[in-house]
Scaffold this active site. Structure first.
Site, short mmCIF file in Angstrom:
data_model
loop_
_atom_site.label_atom_id
_atom_site.label_comp_id
_atom_site.label_asym_id
_atom_site.label_seq_id
_atom_site.Cartn_x
_atom_site.Cartn_y
_atom_site.Cartn_z
N ASP A 126 -8.43 18.83 -14.11
CA ASP A 126 -8.75 17.47 -14.55
C ASP A 126 -8.41 17.38 -16.04
O ASP A 126 -9.04 18.03 -16.88
CB ASP A 126 -10.25 17.21 -14.30
CG ASP A 126 -10.65 15.76 -14.62
OD1 ASP A 126 -10.05 15.17 -15.54
OD2 ASP A 126 -11.58 15.25 -13.97
N LYS A 128 -9.59 6.15 -19.45
CA LYS A 128 -10.07 6.58 -20.76
C LYS A 128 -8.98 6.42 -21.83
O LYS A 128 -8.42 5.34 -21.94
CB LYS A 128 -10.58 8.02 -20.65
CG LYS A 128 -11.39 8.31 -19.37
CD LYS A 128 -12.74 7.61 -19.34
CE LYS A 128 -13.44 7.67 -17.97
NZ LYS A 128 -13.73 9.00 -17.44
N ARG A 167 0.83 -1.21 0.00
CA ARG A 167 0.00 0.00 0.00
C ARG A 167 0.86 1.25 0.00
O ARG A 167 0.40 2.34 -0.32
CB ARG A 167 -0.96 0.00 1.21
CG ARG A 167 -1.79 1.27 1.33
CD ARG A 167 -3.05 1.14 2.20
NE ARG A 167 -2.89 0.28 3.33
CZ ARG A 167 -2.25 0.61 4.48
NH1 ARG A 167 -1.74 1.83 4.62
NH2 ARG A 167 -2.13 -0.25 5.46
N TYR A 221 -17.46 16.53 -14.85
CA TYR A 221 -17.79 15.15 -14.47
C TYR A 221 -18.69 15.13 -13.24
O TYR A 221 -18.30 15.62 -12.17
CB TYR A 221 -16.49 14.36 -14.23
CG TYR A 221 -16.74 12.90 -14.04
CD1 TYR A 221 -17.29 12.14 -15.06
CD2 TYR A 221 -16.44 12.27 -12.85
CE1 TYR A 221 -17.54 10.79 -14.89
CE2 TYR A 221 -16.68 10.92 -12.67
CZ TYR A 221 -17.24 10.18 -13.69
OH TYR A 221 -17.48 8.85 -13.51
C1 LIG Z 1 -14.16 9.35 -16.05
C2 LIG Z 1 -13.81 10.65 -15.51
C3 LIG Z 1 -13.44 10.79 -14.16
C4 LIG Z 1 -13.47 9.63 -13.20
O1 LIG Z 1 -12.55 8.65 -13.53
P1 LIG Z 1 -12.74 7.10 -13.08
O2 LIG Z 1 -11.52 6.44 -13.58
O3 LIG Z 1 -14.02 6.62 -13.72
O4 LIG Z 1 -12.87 7.11 -11.59
C5 LIG Z 1 -13.07 12.04 -13.72
N1 LIG Z 1 -13.06 13.11 -14.54
C6 LIG Z 1 -13.42 13.03 -15.83
C7 LIG Z 1 -13.39 14.22 -16.69
C8 LIG Z 1 -13.81 11.79 -16.35
O5 LIG Z 1 -14.18 11.72 -17.63
#
Ligand SMILES: *Cc1c(COP(=O)(O)O)cnc(C)c1O
Length: 372
Positions: free
Chosen positions: A171, A196, A50, A103
């Site tokens: 982000d 993604k 961890r 998001y």
């Molecule tokens: C998908 C997404 C998240 C969250 O990511 P996860 O891997 O699903 O937890 C956060 N911000 C944006 C812009 C996203 O598209």
């Protein structure tokens, strides 16, 4: 030196491991939960799973390189990375600004968890981010915003935050570090989902934080240690393996998204299209100034929910799925998840199919759906 290389070269090099004759060219996962301890009890790199892991470190080095950061930290999901950073920065009594058009689960976390801890949570749309930031201590910006694809002026926002002493977190999920580098525009931290386009095969969930301020990164690493939202070693290895082709995949995704946006805009069944790469898109000027590529997402509005479902049913290439950035072109009707968008609004994530095949398929499916 790396600044002079193209993104595919940088992606491939980021996966590189030390060139020792006889050693494997491909990285290997290290799934150990515990490591042999030295008898003299001196501090060692790895002791418990961890705290640290060699597979994380390889991935973190690669992600830091791509983001132009001094360091990166991997997490078990994008939300794990974002919430860790918010726990570190948004203290009771402080004001946190989150995107109203970003998001949706970030807004939920802020409202359901942080507000209850005494954090004042405010929201603003992309265009009002800079004005709203002058009242905030911590600013989380998302650009292009998911799902509407509006763009935030990151340099201007960073200047506003700096004047106030506020911390700016960006982000970078939709743009990816191959599309924009928020740290170079003045952000303090980057957070992102690696679920993604970066991993890009719809086969894992992962996230990361990148930054160059040692104190901030140490605080986030401590939160990860104590709260434990860690990435598994196999997932870390899979992301690293995928990064090598990220430049190539993202290039095709951007090309396909642009081609789809151009076609959709002139199709009679389409109400509206947003893609920051279209010269007449409201966000284009800003996007062109701060982005290297405009991304693989297209926001499209059709007549109603039925029209979105009919589009997928009549297509041979489109799949209906949430999330984005995978090799398949996918369609997600966002109102089903509660995003504040019209019922016929769909986020299309361009895959890596041949552009002509994709265009032909989607155009035919739109027309067939309209006739049905
Ligand atoms: C998908 C997404 C998240 C969250 O990511 P996860 O891997 O699903 O937890 C956060 N911000 C944006 C812009 C996203 O598209």
């Amino acid at each position: 030196m790396d600044g002079t290389y193209g993104d595919s070269t940088r992606s491939v090099k980021a996966v590189g491991i030390e060139a020792v004759p006889g050693s494997p060219v491909a990285p290997m996962p290290v799934p150990a939960s515990t490591f042999h301890l030295s008898p003299d009890e001196t501090e060692q790199l790895d002791s418990y799973g961890r705290t640290s892991n060699p597979s994380w470190r390889q991935l973190e080095t690669a992600l830091a390189e791509l983001e132009g950061a001094a360091a990166a930290l991997t997490f078990g999901s994008g939300m794990a990375a974002i919430t860790s950073v918010l726990r570190v920065l948004a203290k009771p009594g402080s004001t946190l600004l989150v995107p109203a058009d970003g998001y949706y689960q970030v807004r939920r976390y802020a409202a359901e968890y942080l507000a209850a801890q005494g954090v004042t949570v405010i929201e603003a749309h992309a265009a009002e981010m800079c004005e709203a930031a002058s009242a905030a201590d911590v600013v989380l910006a998302e650009t292009p915003a998911n799902p509407g694809l509006d763009v935030v002026d990151l340099h201007r926002l960073a200047m506003t935050c700096r004047r106030r002493g506020a911390t700016l977190v960006v982000d970078n999920t939709t743009a990816t570090p191959l599309g924009q580098q928020p740290l170079s525009l003045g952000a303090d931290l980057v957070v992102a989902s690696a679920t993604k386009s970066l991993s890009g095969h719809s086969d894992l969930v992962a996230g990361y934080v990148a930054g160059s301020q040692p104190d901030l990164m140490a605080a986030v690493e401590r939160d990860r240690l104590l709260a434990g939202p860690i990435l598994g070693a196999f997932e870390a290895w899979l992301v690293l393996r995928s990064l090598g082709s990220a430049g190539l995949r993202f290039e095709r995704q951007c090309q396909n998204a642009r081609a789809l946006a151009v076609m959709l805009r002139s199709h009679p069944a389409v109400v509206s299209v947003r893609y920051p790469g279209l010269p007449d898109d409201p966000a284009h000027e800003l996007a062109a100034a701060q982005m290297k590529r405009f991304g693989g997402l297209v926001a499209v509005e059709l007549a109603d929910a039925g029209a979105v479902h009919a589009l997928v049913e009549h297509s041979e290439l489109l799949i209906a799925s949430t999330s984005f950035g995978g090799i398949h072109t996918s369609v997600d009707r966002r109102a089903r998840w509660g995003d504040p968008v019209p019922p016929g609004f769909a986020r299309i994530s361009a895959g890596i199919e041949d552009t002509d095949d994709l265009l032909g398929d989607v155009e035919a499916a739109l027309s067939a759906a309209a006739d049905s």
